[in-house]
Every structure is written in C-alpha cells, then in structure tokens.
Design a protein around this motif. Sequence first.
Motif, PDB file in Angstrom:
ATOM      1  N   ALA A 119       2.323  -3.188  21.247  1.00  9.09           N
ATOM      2  CA  ALA A 119       3.330  -2.218  21.701  1.00  9.09           C
ATOM      3  C   ALA A 119       3.698  -1.290  20.545  1.00  9.09           C
ATOM      4  CB  ALA A 119       4.549  -2.960  22.237  1.00  9.09           C
ATOM      5  N   PHE A 120       2.821  -0.348  20.269  1.00  3.82           N
ATOM      6  CA  PHE A 120       2.987   0.559  19.124  1.00  3.82           C
ATOM      7  C   PHE A 120       4.283   1.362  19.208  1.00  3.82           C
ATOM      8  CE2 PHE A 120       0.661   2.908  22.333  1.00  3.82           C
ATOM      9  CZ  PHE A 120       1.276   4.148  22.338  1.00  3.82           C
ATOM     10  N   TRP A 121       4.755   1.616  20.418  1.00  2.00           N
ATOM     11  CA  TRP A 121       5.971   2.403  20.610  1.00  2.00           C
ATOM     12  C   TRP A 121       7.221   1.676  20.110  1.00  2.00           C
ATOM     13  CZ3 TRP A 121       2.664   0.514  24.233  1.00  2.00           C
ATOM     14  CH2 TRP A 121       3.103  -0.573  24.988  1.00  2.00           C
ATOM     15  N   LYS A 122       7.105   0.376  19.825  1.00  2.00           N
ATOM     16  CA  LYS A 122       8.242  -0.386  19.309  1.00  2.00           C
ATOM     17  C   LYS A 122       8.267  -0.432  17.785  1.00  2.00           C
ATOM     18  CE  LYS A 122       8.534  -3.593  23.226  1.00  2.00           C
ATOM     19  NZ  LYS A 122       8.432  -5.026  23.599  1.00  2.00           N
ATOM     20  N   GLU A 123       7.215   0.044  17.153  1.00  2.00           N
ATOM     21  CA  GLU A 123       7.093  -0.050  15.697  1.00  2.00           C
ATOM     22  C   GLU A 123       7.870   1.064  15.008  1.00  2.00           C
ATOM     23  OE1 GLU A 123       5.771  -2.513  14.081  1.00  2.00           O
ATOM     24  OE2 GLU A 123       4.888  -3.501  15.820  1.00  2.00           O
TER      25      GLU A 123
ATOM     26  N   ARG B 156       2.758   1.273  13.165  1.00  2.00           N
ATOM     27  CA  ARG B 156       2.584   2.000  14.423  1.00  2.00           C
ATOM     28  C   ARG B 156       1.132   2.444  14.583  1.00  2.00           C
ATOM     29  NH1 ARG B 156       5.587   6.221  13.631  1.00  2.00           N
ATOM     30  NH2 ARG B 156       7.501   5.065  14.005  1.00  2.00           N
TER      31      ARG B 156
ATOM     32  N   GLU C 143      -1.105  -0.633  15.327  1.00  2.00           N
ATOM     33  CA  GLU C 143      -0.922  -1.093  16.699  1.00  2.00           C
ATOM     34  C   GLU C 143      -1.451  -0.080  17.711  1.00  2.00           C
ATOM     35  OE1 GLU C 143      -0.324  -4.101  17.504  1.00  2.00           O
ATOM     36  OE2 GLU C 143       0.163  -4.694  15.454  1.00  2.00           O
ATOM     37  N   THR C 144      -1.373   1.210  17.400  1.00  4.17           N
ATOM     38  CA  THR C 144      -1.932   2.236  18.291  1.00  4.17           C
ATOM     39  C   THR C 144      -3.438   2.053  18.420  1.00  4.17           C
ATOM     40  OG1 THR C 144      -0.197   3.823  17.749  1.00  4.17           O
ATOM     41  CG2 THR C 144      -2.228   4.723  18.663  1.00  4.17           C
TER      42      THR C 144
END
Length: 139
Positions: A86-90, A96, A99-100
């Motif tokens: 969940a890159f949007w939480k980093e 980020r 995770e992206t």
Amino acid sequence: MDVLVLIGRILFVLLFLNSAVGHLTMTRTLAGYAESRGVPAAFAATAGSGVLMAAGALSVLLGVWADLGALLLAVFLFPTALLMHAFWKEGDAQARQTETVAFLKDISLGGAALMLIAFFSYAGHDLGLTITGPLFRIS
C-alpha cells in the motif's frame, strides 16, 4: 509454438515457486512482516499464500489445469498488492517508491495471470506439452 509456451510457463512461475518455498520454510518470519503491514491472521495468511502460490505455479508449470493454476496466482496477486504494498500509506519517499514498484509488479503479474487464464481456457486442448487440458471453457 508449444516449446515457446512451455518456456514462457517456466519463466512465469519461477518467482512464485521461489516465493512459495520462502513462505513455507520461513513462515514465522514472513508472518511477522505481514503482521506489521496489517494483515489479519498473518501466520495463516502467510502459510496459505505459500500453498496457493505453490499449487498455482506447479499447475501452470506442469500444464495440469493450467487455467486454474493461473487463477490461483491471480487470487494471490491482487490482494497481496493491496495489503502488502500500500504505497499510498507510506510517508517516506524511498519507501513509497519501493512499495509502488512492488505494487505495480503484483498488479502486472496479476494481469498476465488473467491473460493466461483466457489463453489456456481457449487454446488449452490444442497446446502440446501439457498434462491436461483446461478446466474452464472460454469461447
């Protein structure tokens, strides 16, 4: 064409076989990481995902209901992308980005698995170098 499909099947499943071995031999360690990412029942999820990857990868590799194997891999990949990457939480830019990339890898492989479901379901009986034909029929 049969040999190219076999080579593609082998190359496609290498990641999943390697990951399945890790999930099944280092379950506790990987479950700790999954728990840190908020995965519920992390130990069971880690062991189950290892079995799911192994079954799906072996099915695609051996050509035993390869369409079902590709479906199992897709069932693993899409939730994993959402839960584990969940890159949007980093908050950290480097985390980020990492995770992206992992998220997009899982989504892309999931898309390839969906294409394999269609491919094996449609052309499965005409492919050589498989043990069984497809389980599903797509016209």
